[in-house]
Design an enzyme around this catalytic site. Structure first.
Site, PDB file in Angstrom:
ATOM      1  N   GLY A  11       0.792  -1.239  -0.129  1.00 45.87           N
ATOM      2  CA  GLY A  11      -0.010   0.013  -0.268  1.00 45.87           C
ATOM      3  C   GLY A  11       0.808   0.999  -0.239  1.00 45.87           C
ATOM      4  O   GLY A  11       0.582   2.097  -0.694  1.00 45.87           O
ATOM      5  N   ILE A  12       1.714   1.213   0.787  1.00 50.40           N
ATOM      6  CA  ILE A  12       2.627   2.527   1.043  1.00 50.40           C
ATOM      7  C   ILE A  12       3.999   2.826   0.067  1.00 50.40           C
ATOM      8  O   ILE A  12       4.317   3.639  -0.498  1.00 50.40           O
ATOM      9  CB  ILE A  12       2.996   2.945   2.386  1.00 50.40           C
ATOM     10  CG1 ILE A  12       2.176   2.946   3.261  1.00 50.40           C
ATOM     11  CG2 ILE A  12       3.978   3.791   2.881  1.00 50.40           C
ATOM     12  CD1 ILE A  12       2.253   2.537   5.223  1.00 50.40           C
ATOM     13  N   ARG A  32       7.919  -9.757  -3.677  1.00 49.72           N
ATOM     14  CA  ARG A  32       7.931 -10.366  -4.174  1.00 49.72           C
ATOM     15  C   ARG A  32       7.059 -10.540  -4.703  1.00 49.72           C
ATOM     16  O   ARG A  32       7.095 -11.377  -6.140  1.00 49.72           O
ATOM     17  CB  ARG A  32       7.262 -11.968  -3.222  1.00 49.72           C
ATOM     18  CG  ARG A  32       9.005 -11.976  -2.023  1.00 49.72           C
ATOM     19  CD  ARG A  32       8.410 -12.772  -1.188  1.00 49.72           C
ATOM     20  NE  ARG A  32       7.696 -11.697  -0.161  1.00 49.72           N
ATOM     21  CZ  ARG A  32       7.191 -12.024   1.023  1.00 49.72           C
ATOM     22  NH1 ARG A  32       7.242 -12.762   1.649  1.00 49.72           N
ATOM     23  NH2 ARG A  32       5.868 -11.513   1.480  1.00 49.72           N
ATOM     24  N   TYR A 134       5.628  -6.867  16.896  1.00 53.43           N
ATOM     25  CA  TYR A 134       5.467  -5.647  15.908  1.00 53.43           C
ATOM     26  C   TYR A 134       6.222  -4.158  16.227  1.00 53.43           C
ATOM     27  O   TYR A 134       6.986  -4.218  15.839  1.00 53.43           O
ATOM     28  CB  TYR A 134       4.500  -5.536  15.412  1.00 53.43           C
ATOM     29  CG  TYR A 134       4.323  -4.560  14.580  1.00 53.43           C
ATOM     30  CD1 TYR A 134       4.485  -4.355  12.871  1.00 53.43           C
ATOM     31  CD2 TYR A 134       3.483  -2.853  14.343  1.00 53.43           C
ATOM     32  CE1 TYR A 134       4.320  -3.110  12.329  1.00 53.43           C
ATOM     33  CE2 TYR A 134       3.620  -2.008  13.630  1.00 53.43           C
ATOM     34  CZ  TYR A 134       3.916  -2.361  13.375  1.00 53.43           C
ATOM     35  OH  TYR A 134       3.362  -0.959  11.816  1.00 53.43           O
ATOM     36  N   LYS A 138       9.562  -2.589  15.793  1.00 52.89           N
ATOM     37  CA  LYS A 138      10.079  -1.258  14.980  1.00 52.89           C
ATOM     38  C   LYS A 138      10.558  -0.350  15.647  1.00 52.89           C
ATOM     39  O   LYS A 138      11.168   0.311  15.235  1.00 52.89           O
ATOM     40  CB  LYS A 138       8.395  -1.619  14.984  1.00 52.89           C
ATOM     41  CG  LYS A 138       7.268  -1.393  13.036  1.00 52.89           C
ATOM     42  CD  LYS A 138       7.720  -1.506  12.496  1.00 52.89           C
ATOM     43  CE  LYS A 138       7.339  -1.965  10.999  1.00 52.89           C
ATOM     44  NZ  LYS A 138       7.809  -1.643   9.460  1.00 52.89           N
TER      45      LYS A 138
HETATM   46  N1  LIG Z   1      -0.124   0.864   7.182  1.00 51.36           N
HETATM   47  C1  LIG Z   1      -0.219   0.565   8.166  1.00 51.36           C
HETATM   48  O1  LIG Z   1      -1.175   1.528   9.986  1.00 51.36           O
HETATM   49  C2  LIG Z   1       0.577   1.496   8.683  1.00 51.36           C
HETATM   50  C3  LIG Z   1       1.822   1.921  10.260  1.00 51.36           C
HETATM   51  C4  LIG Z   1       2.935   1.846  10.340  1.00 51.36           C
HETATM   52  C5  LIG Z   1       3.607   1.526   9.787  1.00 51.36           C
HETATM   53  N2  LIG Z   1       3.794   0.409   8.838  1.00 51.36           N
HETATM   54  C6  LIG Z   1       4.490  -0.142   7.903  1.00 51.36           C
HETATM   55  O2  LIG Z   1       4.540   0.839   6.485  1.00 51.36           O
HETATM   56  C7  LIG Z   1       4.775  -0.261   5.804  1.00 51.36           C
HETATM   57  C8  LIG Z   1       4.453  -0.636   4.808  1.00 51.36           C
HETATM   58  O3  LIG Z   1       2.759  -1.455   4.877  1.00 51.36           O
HETATM   59  P1  LIG Z   1       1.730  -0.995   4.585  1.00 51.36           P
HETATM   60  O4  LIG Z   1       0.589  -0.892   4.743  1.00 51.36           O
HETATM   61  O5  LIG Z   1       2.575  -0.332   2.738  1.00 51.36           O
HETATM   62  O6  LIG Z   1       1.816  -3.032   4.078  1.00 51.36           O
HETATM   63  P2  LIG Z   1       1.645  -3.365   2.303  1.00 51.36           P
HETATM   64  O7  LIG Z   1       0.428  -3.329   1.827  1.00 51.36           O
HETATM   65  O8  LIG Z   1       1.175  -5.166   3.494  1.00 51.36           O
HETATM   66  O9  LIG Z   1       3.136  -3.733   1.731  1.00 51.36           O
HETATM   67  C9  LIG Z   1       4.070  -4.666   3.021  1.00 51.36           C
HETATM   68  C10 LIG Z   1       5.325  -4.478   1.593  1.00 51.36           C
HETATM   69  O10 LIG Z   1       6.696  -5.547   2.057  1.00 51.36           O
HETATM   70  C11 LIG Z   1       6.807  -6.786   1.188  1.00 51.36           C
HETATM   71  N3  LIG Z   1       6.812  -7.680   2.251  1.00 51.36           N
HETATM   72  C12 LIG Z   1       6.755  -8.355   3.392  1.00 51.36           C
HETATM   73  N4  LIG Z   1       7.678  -9.519   3.372  1.00 51.36           N
HETATM   74  C13 LIG Z   1       8.515  -9.251   2.452  1.00 51.36           C
HETATM   75  C14 LIG Z   1      10.136 -10.523   2.430  1.00 51.36           C
HETATM   76  N5  LIG Z   1       9.830 -10.649   2.591  1.00 51.36           N
HETATM   77  N6  LIG Z   1      10.571  -9.522   0.931  1.00 51.36           N
HETATM   78  C15 LIG Z   1      10.088  -8.744   0.004  1.00 51.36           C
HETATM   79  N7  LIG Z   1       9.450  -8.244   0.208  1.00 51.36           N
HETATM   80  C16 LIG Z   1       7.810  -8.042   1.641  1.00 51.36           C
HETATM   81  C17 LIG Z   1       5.619  -6.897   0.841  1.00 51.36           C
HETATM   82  O11 LIG Z   1       5.080  -7.802  -0.868  1.00 51.36           O
HETATM   83  P3  LIG Z   1       5.557  -9.043  -1.556  1.00 51.36           P
HETATM   84  O12 LIG Z   1       4.009  -9.501  -0.924  1.00 51.36           O
HETATM   85  O13 LIG Z   1       5.059  -8.834  -2.992  1.00 51.36           O
HETATM   86  O14 LIG Z   1       6.959  -9.130  -1.020  1.00 51.36           O
HETATM   87  C18 LIG Z   1       5.152  -5.625   0.492  1.00 51.36           C
HETATM   88  O15 LIG Z   1       5.133  -4.547  -0.791  1.00 51.36           O
HETATM   89  C19 LIG Z   1       5.622  -1.328   6.467  1.00 51.36           C
HETATM   90  O16 LIG Z   1       6.642  -1.306   7.336  1.00 51.36           O
HETATM   91  C20 LIG Z   1       4.391  -1.363   7.912  1.00 51.36           C
HETATM   92  O17 LIG Z   1       4.961  -2.038   8.839  1.00 51.36           O
HETATM   93  C21 LIG Z   1       2.322   0.691   8.303  1.00 51.36           C
END
Ligand SMILES: NC(=O)c1ccc[n+]([C@@H]2O[C@H](COP(=O)([O-])OP(=O)(O)OC[C@H]3O[C@@H](n4cnc5c(N)ncnc54)[C@H](OP(=O)(O)O)[C@@H]3O)[C@@H](O)[C@H]2O)c1
Length: 224
Positions: A11-12, A32, A134, A138
């Site tokens: 998403g981000i 991936r 988590y 973090k």
């Molecule tokens: N959304 C929120 O509210 C929020 C708040 C605070 C912090 N965050 C942080 O922001 C970041 C992005 O979050 P998001 O909300 O965009 O989550 P998301 O949509 O679930 O995206 C997670 C990404 O991580 C990749 N990923 C996960 N495991 C991986 C691995 N072993 N190797 C390579 N790529 C991997 C996934 O790609 P593939 O599955 O294609 O590999 C996906 O692109 C994360 O670090 C999350 O903890 C999010």
């Protein structure tokens, strides 16, 4: 700029890919699953040889945004009694070891003044009753950010600590809990992926050229 974005399918991460491309940057996406970057590599962040092979092909870059993250709803919802040691390993592996791997693989591609951005989260600072592994991973990312800032200077290394951003993560929780998230922010809403991407992009870009070792909180005032 030429930038590397991990989590580029997420998403981000996909919001950063779109933002950077709209500003004329060349973006290398790592995830991936497929992503929208100019060049993409399907590496797992735990697969160092795959990352090193990508780095050899990509050449010099101005920045790396480490936007991948472990997303396991099951571990998120466990309380202290139900948590086991192994619940901590995946978030630490993906977030902390995975981020370190990417930095290590692309280190020779980064020149002085280039920028690395890690993605932490407000529970790293204020704790969380749930999502304890988590929050701990973090928190470790903030320590990793500051350590890398010292070790790699004049490469700049910063983190963002994000509050609730509307991605698939916020679909795990009930409408009642979501309302609680909104209520805890001063702005009374979730952030958008674009708002998170703008902050990460600023830290990646020369606009933040005197900022290193910092944690930029992007949470609508949630952690106050
Ligand atoms: N959304 C929120 O509210 C929020 C708040 C605070 C912090 N965050 C942080 O922001 C970041 C992005 O979050 P998001 O909300 O965009 O989550 P998301 O949509 O679930 O995206 C997670 C990404 O991580 C990749 N990923 C996960 N495991 C991986 C691995 N072993 N190797 C390579 N790529 C991997 C996934 O790609 P593939 O599955 O294609 O590999 C996906 O692109 C994360 O670090 C999350 O903890 C999010």
């Amino acid at each position: 700029m030429r930038v590397v974005v991990t989590g580029a399918s997420g998403g981000i991460g996909s919001a950063i890919v779109d933002l950077a491309r709209s500003r004329g940057d060349y973006v290398v996406g790592i995830s991936r699953r497929r992503n929208n970057a100019d060049a993409q590599y399907g590496c797992d962040v735990l697969d160092l040889p795959c990352l090193e092979a990508a780095a050899r092909e990509v050449g010099a870059v101005d920045g790396i945004a480490l936007v991948h993250g472990h997303g396991d709803a099951a571990a998120w919802n466990k309380g202290v009694e139900d948590l086991e040691a192994r619940d901590f390993l995946k978030p630490f592996e993906t977030d902390v070891v995975g981020s370190f791997n990417v930095v290590k693989a692309f280190l020779r591609n980064l020149g002085p003044g280039s920028s690395i951005v890690l993605v932490s989260s407000t529970p790293a600072m204020v704790g969380d009753r749930y999502g304890i592994p988590y929050a701990a991973a973090k928190g470790a990312l903030i320590a990793l950010t500051r350590s890398l800032a010292k070790a790699l200077s004049p490469i700049r290394v910063n983190a963002v600590a994000l509050g609730p951003i509307a991605t698939r993560w916020t679909t795990w929780i009930s409408e009642r809990e979501l309302e609680g998230f909104r209520e805890r922010t001063l702005l009374k809403r979730l952030g958008s992926p674009r708002e998170a991407a703008e902050a990460i992009y600023w830290l990646l870009s020369p606009a933040s050229s005197y900022v290193t070792g910092a944690v930029l909180v992007v949470d609508g005032g949630e952690s106050l």
